[in-house]
Write an enzyme that holds these catalytic residues in place. Structure first.
Site, short mmCIF file in Angstrom:
data_model
loop_
_atom_site.label_atom_id
_atom_site.label_comp_id
_atom_site.label_asym_id
_atom_site.label_seq_id
_atom_site.Cartn_x
_atom_site.Cartn_y
_atom_site.Cartn_z
N LEU A 1 0.82 -1.21 0.00
CA LEU A 1 0.00 0.00 0.00
C LEU A 1 0.85 1.26 0.00
O LEU A 1 0.43 2.31 -0.46
CB LEU A 1 -0.90 0.02 1.24
N GLY A 2 2.02 1.14 0.57
CA GLY A 2 2.88 2.33 0.62
C GLY A 2 4.04 2.11 1.56
O GLY A 2 4.19 1.05 2.16
N GLY B 1 5.90 3.88 4.71
CA GLY B 1 5.79 4.94 5.71
C GLY B 1 7.11 5.16 6.40
O GLY B 1 8.13 4.58 6.03
N GLY B 2 7.09 5.98 7.39
CA GLY B 2 8.30 6.31 8.11
C GLY B 2 8.93 5.12 8.82
O GLY B 2 10.12 5.12 9.08
N PHE B 3 8.15 4.13 9.10
CA PHE B 3 8.68 3.02 9.89
C PHE B 3 8.75 1.72 9.11
O PHE B 3 9.05 0.68 9.66
CB PHE B 3 7.84 2.81 11.14
N GLY B 4 8.43 1.77 7.82
CA GLY B 4 8.50 0.57 7.01
C GLY B 4 7.34 0.46 6.05
O GLY B 4 6.49 1.35 5.98
N VAL C 1 3.91 -0.91 4.19
CA VAL C 1 2.59 -1.36 4.62
C VAL C 1 1.95 -2.17 3.50
O VAL C 1 2.01 -1.78 2.33
CB VAL C 1 1.68 -0.15 4.94
N LYS D 1 1.96 -3.87 8.67
CA LYS D 1 3.12 -2.99 8.60
C LYS D 1 4.37 -3.72 9.06
O LYS D 1 4.44 -4.19 10.19
CB LYS D 1 2.86 -1.78 9.49
N ASP E 1 4.84 12.77 14.54
CA ASP E 1 4.95 12.77 13.09
C ASP E 1 3.58 12.96 12.44
O ASP E 1 3.20 12.22 11.54
CB ASP E 1 5.61 11.46 12.62
#
Ligand SMILES: *[C@@H]1O[C@H](CO)[C@@H](O)[C@H](O)[C@H]1NC(C)=O
Ligand SMILES: *[C@@H]1O[C@H](CO)[C@@H](O)[C@H](O)[C@H]1NC(C)=O
Length: 635
Positions: A326-327, A329-332, A334, A348, A444
């Site tokens: 899906l995308g 993000g800042g932490f990995g 998804v 995630k 964030d």
């Protein structure tokens, strides 16, 4: 690595000399004075304005016996803001005399576009920008007398008590002023006053008082002391400087601890009513001899997070295939996943790196986060640990994130939808900060972290995760975990983290929602490059804030007043000083109230500019780009 180009220059000049001025044979103490290092760009208009504000104020003192006033003038686009205040114990004539002294003294600043003079009895300030709500963002000052009281011990004890009380009571009084006289052993007395500017909010006044109190305490047991700040003043002396019949009884303001006590009273009343009802119900049930048991504990028990099997998650995401992604993000990354029971979830895969601290933290954090239930926060369903892999499973949001609507191709949002997102996001944050039993700072907040459900209601994602970041993965400071363009200046530069850092980011998000412009995009207007926040502030100052509104929003869908109010709220959230930003629950109240904005005037914001190699607005925590930051004051 960390390069500070421009620091808001207005902060520089709030620290200069102390002198004495002799007026009409009597010493009127000049406590502090300062001139802006910049000259007014259009001096003729600016000082014509200044003169006009002075004569307005002189009239108000003379004709209305006012002790506080503000006045602003505009002439050919040149703006001037002026404020004066006399201590309330002064008579009308003494106030007028102090004011006149101040207007003479302040001319020493010559052509500067900002100036202030502070006396024991009054103060005067003018600026080319609105500053009325400022209380303590410019740095405070204190002057202590050089004699020690004869009643050293008692003077100190009494003094500390009195100053503490003044600090608590003054923000609650009408007019933000208090004066007290207290007896000290050995026949002497402790005279003290405290005062805030009347344009401050109660919270700002309190913040200012707290700083002044701390400063003034350092003067004890000397016989006198004076603490000042942009928006407040505190003074004590063994020598009387106001009449005994001019004291104010602050007792009533000390009995109750403010709003929490109000709640206690309401709680007491409600509790009493409940008790009556219970008694009545018992009476009634005794009569009818029917006692119901059970069904009393309506609360659902809190379930712990589910521990998912790695193989199940792998199957659900077709082995974490690109197709399911899906995308990022800042932490990995998804992934969209379909569990065996058909439930669709967002999965995630965290990129946290090796850290034994993380091992310990992970389960605890997951447990904590999974207990957060709020309709504007994405639910964490469970987790999975396998080897070094850490995976979180969330409820799935069909409509992806807000940024795809605002800046992508998901289609335009109408005003009602945007307003719901503004309000819902504020509610979600207020819950995280103030209502959940542990205060969680998101760190964030950005449009990419605000997901939308089927009804386009917002749900905040990724909260609590920043707490898992090991220090060595961050570049700017061990504590920094935000996205530049959204990050509060004090957090980006000094790692100072508080809920107010989220408030700042929220303000930026609101401006983006209203304008449809990215915070990091530069708009070229009148030959000057401006980021969204600078542009918003400039338009606001000129009263043209409606020009900020996205052309995609139908003007018939909103009222100008409502839109102006929300822009003003966003600017309150992005003020340079964290202390002056509202809490998120206050934001919710402001959004829902019709008026309330009177006297809540935002002060100038500060924006952290980014020169990142990767300008996509990715989290610093996950990017290897070198970062240089410059802080731009939105002039
Ligand atoms: C403002 O008033 C001062 C003092 O009265 C005077 O010297 C000055 O010329 C005035 N400035 C303007 C621009 O009117
Ligand atoms: C306060 O006391 C002064 C004398 O110290 C007196 O002149 C004045 O009238 C008194 N004011 C009030 C309001 O009682």
């Amino acid at each position: 690595m960390l390069q500070l180009k421009v620091v808001a220059l207005i902060l520089i000049w709030w620290s200069s000399g102390v002198e004495h001025a002799t007026v009409a044979g009597q010493q009127r103490r000049l406590i502090n004075t300062g001139c802006s290092p910049f000259n007014a760009s259009n001096a003729r208009s600016f000082f014509a304005n200044v003169n006009e504000t002075f004569s307005d104020m002189r009239g108000e003192i003379r004709n209305q016996s006012k002790h506080f006033g503000t006045s602003q003038k505009s002439r050919g686009g040149v703006l001037t803001y002026t404020m004066f205040q006399c201590r309330n114990y002064l008579s009308k004539n003494d106030c007028l005399s102090c004011f006149n002294t101040a207007t003479t003294q302040i001319r020493n600043c010559s052509r500067a576009n900002g100036a202030r003079v502070i006396y024991n009895d009054c103060f005067l300030r003018y600026e080319s920008e609105r500053f009325y709500q400022q209380t303590n963002e410019l740095g405070s000052g204190v002057t202590c007398g050089n004699k020690t009281s004869n009643a050293t011990v008692d003077f100190r004890t009494v003094g500390q008590k009195v100053l503490t009380d003044l600090q608590t009571a003054t923000p609650k009084t009408k007019g933000f002023y208090a004066a007290t006289k207290s007896k000290v052993a050995g026949g002497s007395a402790f005279y003290a006053i405290a005062q805030c500017v009347e344009t401050a909010t109660e919270i700002n006044c309190l913040n200012c008082m707290q700083v002044a109190y701390k400063n003034l305490q350092s003067c004890l047991p000397n016989t006198d002391g004076t603490a000042y700040d942009a928006g407040c003043f505190m003074r004590y002396s063994e020598t009387p400087f106001f009449a005994d019949n001019q004291t104010i009884d602050i007792g009533p303001y000390l009995k109750q601890g403010g709003s929490s006590k109000k709640w206690a009273i309401i709680g007491g009343v409600v509790g009493g009513v409940v008790l009556l009802l219970v008694l009545f119900a018992c009476q009634w049930s005794r009569k009818t001899k029917k006692v119901h048991r059970g069904d009393i504990l309506g609360a659902t028990e809190l379930k712990g997070p589910v521990n998912y099997k790695y193989s199940d998650l792998k199957a659900a995401t077709k082995n974490f295939s690109a197709e399911n992604k899906l995308g990022e993000g800042g932490f990995g990354a998804v992934y969209k996943g379909t569990l065996k029971n058909g439930k669709i979830v967002a999965i995630k895969k965290l990129v946290l790196g090796k850290s034994s601290k993380m091992e310990d933290d992970f389960e605890g954090e997951v447990k904590l986060i999974s207990n957060v239930h709020h309709r504007n926060l994405v639910r964490l369903l469970g987790c999975c640990s396998k080897g070094e892999e850490r995976i979180l499973v969330y409820e799935y949001m069909a409509n992806s994130s807000l940024d795809r609507f605002l800046f992508g191709n998901k289609g335009s949002l109408n005003w009602k939808q945007r307003y719901d997102i503004i309000l819902g996001t504020a509610r979600g944050l207020a819950y995280l900060h103030e209502e959940f039993h542990v205060s969680i700072i998101h760190r964030d907040i950005k449009t990419g972290n605000i997901l939308l459900d089927d009804d386009l209601q917002p749900k905040i994602a990724d909260f609590g995760l920043a707490r898992l970041l090991p220090g060595d993965r961050t570049h700017l400071s061990t504590k920094f975990a935000g996205t530049l363009g959204y990050t509060a200046p004090e957090y980006a530069m000094h790692g100072q983290l508080s809920e107010k850092a989220d408030t700042y980011s929220y303000g930026i998000v609101v401006l983006e929602i209203i304008s449809g412009q990215k915070s990091t995009d530069v708009k070229n207007e009148e030959n000057s490059h401006e980021y969204l926040l600078q542009r918003a502030w400039k338009l606001y100052e000129r009263g043209m804030q409606l020009e900020l509104v996205d052309e995609g929003i139908d003007p018939n869908d909103y009222s100008a007043e409502e839109m102006k109010k929300i822009i003003e709220i966003a600017l309150l959230c992005t003020q340079a000083s964290a202390a002056t930003r509202p809490t998120m629950s206050e934001v919710v109240v402001l959004l829902k109230s019709k008026s309330l904005m009177e006297y809540l005037r935002p002060t100038m914001p500060v924006f952290v500019e980014t020169n990142m190699v990767n300008r996509e607005g990715n989290s610093v925590g996950s990017s290897n780009a070198t970062v240089s930051i410059s802080v731009l004051s939105a002039r």
